[in-house]
Design an enzyme around this catalytic site. Structure first.
Site, PDB file in Angstrom:
ATOM      1  N   LYS A 144       0.875  -7.725 -11.708  1.00  0.00           N
ATOM      2  CA  LYS A 144       0.004  -6.716 -11.103  1.00  0.00           C
ATOM      3  C   LYS A 144      -0.900  -6.143 -12.191  1.00  0.00           C
ATOM      4  O   LYS A 144      -0.422  -5.620 -13.201  1.00  0.00           O
ATOM      5  CB  LYS A 144       0.847  -5.611 -10.475  1.00  0.00           C
ATOM      6  CG  LYS A 144      -0.006  -4.484  -9.910  1.00  0.00           C
ATOM      7  CD  LYS A 144       0.813  -3.525  -9.077  1.00  0.00           C
ATOM      8  CE  LYS A 144      -0.056  -2.391  -8.583  1.00  0.00           C
ATOM      9  NZ  LYS A 144       0.685  -1.462  -7.724  1.00  0.00           N
TER      10      LYS A 144
ATOM     11  N   LYS B  80      -1.588  -9.814  -7.954  1.00  0.00           N
ATOM     12  CA  LYS B  80      -2.419  -8.769  -7.365  1.00  0.00           C
ATOM     13  C   LYS B  80      -3.377  -8.205  -8.398  1.00  0.00           C
ATOM     14  O   LYS B  80      -2.933  -7.930  -9.506  1.00  0.00           O
ATOM     15  CB  LYS B  80      -1.484  -7.674  -6.864  1.00  0.00           C
ATOM     16  CG  LYS B  80      -2.150  -6.477  -6.284  1.00  0.00           C
ATOM     17  CD  LYS B  80      -1.100  -5.469  -5.921  1.00  0.00           C
ATOM     18  CE  LYS B  80      -1.806  -4.206  -5.458  1.00  0.00           C
ATOM     19  NZ  LYS B  80      -0.919  -3.096  -5.397  1.00  0.00           N
TER      20      LYS B  80
HETATM   21  C1  PBG Z   1       0.944   1.420  -5.857  1.00  0.00           C
HETATM   22  C2  PBG Z   1       0.227   0.368  -5.121  1.00  0.00           C
HETATM   23  C3  PBG Z   1      -1.140   0.147  -5.218  1.00  0.00           C
HETATM   24  C4  PBG Z   1      -1.447  -0.861  -4.327  1.00  0.00           C
HETATM   25  C5  PBG Z   1      -0.252  -1.267  -3.710  1.00  0.00           C
HETATM   26  N1  PBG Z   1       0.786  -0.487  -4.227  1.00  0.00           N
HETATM   27  C6  PBG Z   1      -2.189   0.862  -5.986  1.00  0.00           C
HETATM   28  C7  PBG Z   1      -2.016   1.150  -7.395  1.00  0.00           C
HETATM   29  O1  PBG Z   1      -1.283   0.491  -8.126  1.00  0.00           O
HETATM   30  O2  PBG Z   1      -2.653   2.118  -7.822  1.00  0.00           O
HETATM   31  C8  PBG Z   1      -2.842  -1.371  -4.109  1.00  0.00           C
HETATM   32  C9  PBG Z   1      -3.145  -2.017  -2.824  1.00  0.00           C
HETATM   33  C10 PBG Z   1      -4.580  -2.143  -2.512  1.00  0.00           C
HETATM   34  O3  PBG Z   1      -5.481  -1.797  -3.300  1.00  0.00           O
HETATM   35  O4  PBG Z   1      -4.847  -2.610  -1.404  1.00  0.00           O
HETATM   36  N2  PBG Z   1       2.189   1.255  -6.287  1.00  0.00           N
END
Ligand code: PBG
Length: 327
Positions: A198, A252
């Site tokens: 991520k 992601k």
């Molecule tokens: C947070 C989380 C995020 C997303 C999923 N879980 C955002 C972040 O890390 O700030 C992002 C999903 C998206 O942008 O559609 N734990």
């Protein structure tokens, strides 16, 4: 090697039926995971300014949406809460409230659509006043103390009926700790889909709008989420999470990171998912709404690209639209 004119590549492209015969990648509703945003209230549907067409919905409407998804053949729903501001604290303790929005939404989905899977994020950001995924002390995110809470959060979600635990926090060692906690509590069949690779991405902007952490967030998430410049590091993250007990892994964001998806799939050959995140949704949606892109063709092409890169499935806010196109 055969060359022109014995070989004419266009022969196989001459008609729809020839193209369908030799197509290497296909799409089905089974490839889709649909993220939904839960909010308080009843029969409540709140638009999200930066995500046109996506709504926060109260628990009852989440049940209806899940029913619709199940009928379209979508195998799984992912849940994200919009926690009311008065329930957001330094320590994010609302994450451990058995009656919180996510736990109630799980129960509602299981009642209305028992055949669909439910995936829950494990992270503290929807619940903390500072918008970080972990505990914050003197400007630093505490790793091990956060992992202890994430284990409790995961157990709570599983007790509420969640099928897939998806840690999105990027703390070190959390997969092993959560797996051990699940085994100790005899939750032997709970799946873990780890947000293994991520990245600290600007493409999450609209999501933070959706769960209400945008203005709250102090600083950035670069001390735990990955540097967008790195690939070898993504493979190390995936290897660790698999060793610690993840059943599936995720990359992601999605479209800007298909090289990572491809490397992860080629290297580990495990179920690999990608998240077409909020910013990707908003870019595509905005262009479609302006008439700059053709909706149907763009959605199908973007999903095909994920699968071609090696993804076994995609979390996408377009899941319902795509399932309808495929029906
Ligand atoms: C947070 C989380 C995020 C997303 C999923 N879980 C955002 C972040 O890390 O700030 C992002 C999903 C998206 O942008 O559609 N734990």
């Amino acid at each position: 090697m055969t060359t022109f004119p014995a070989l004419r590549m266009r022969r196989l492209r001459q008609a729809d039926w020839t193209r369908r015969m030799v197509r290497e990648t296909t799409l089905s509703p089974n490839d889709l995971i649909w993220p939904l945003f839960v909010c308080a209230g009843q029969w409540m549907e709140e638009p999200i300014a930066s995500m046109p067409g996506v709504f926060r919905q109260s628990v009852d409407l989440i049940g209806k949406a899940a029913r619709e998804a199940a009928d379209l053949g979508i195998p799984c729903i992912a849940l994200f809460p919009f926690t009311q501001p008065h329930n957001r604290t330094e320590d994010g303790r609302e994450a451990l409230n058995p009656d919180n929005l996510v736990c109630r939404a799980i129960a509602e989905i299981k009642a209305k659509a028992p055949e669909i899977g439910v995936l829950c994020d494990v992270a503290l950001d929807p619940y903390t006043s500072h918008g970080h995924d972990g505990l914050l002390k003197d400007g630093r995110i505490l790793n091990d103390e956060t992992v202890d809470i994430l284990c409790q959060q995961a157990l709570l979600q599983v007790k509420a009926g969640c099928d897939i635990i998806a840690p999105s926090d990027m703390m070190d060692g959390r997969i092993g700790a959560i797996r051990a906690a699940l085994e100790a509590a005899s939750h032997k069949d709970t799946l873990i889909l780890s947000y293994a690779a991520k990245f600290a991405s600007a493409f999450y902007g609209p999501f933070r709008d959706a769960i209400g952490t945008k203005t709250a967030l102090t600083g950035d998430k670069k001390t735990y989420q990955m540097d967008p410049a790195n690939t070898d590091e993504a493979l190390r993250e995936v290897a660790l999470d698999l060793a610690e007990g993840a059943d599936m892994v995720m990359v992601k964001p999605g479209m800007p990171y298909l090289d990572i998806v491809q490397r992860v799939k080629a290297e580990f050959k495990v179920p690999t998912f990608a998240y077409q995140v909020s910013g990707e949704y908003s870019m595509i949606r905005g262009a479609i709404d302006n008439g700059w892109l053709d909706g149907e063709r763009t959605l199908l092409e973007s999903l095909t690209a994920f699968k071609r890169a090696g993804a076994d499935g995609v979390l996408t806010y377009f899941a319902r639209d795509i399932a309808k196109l495929l029906a």
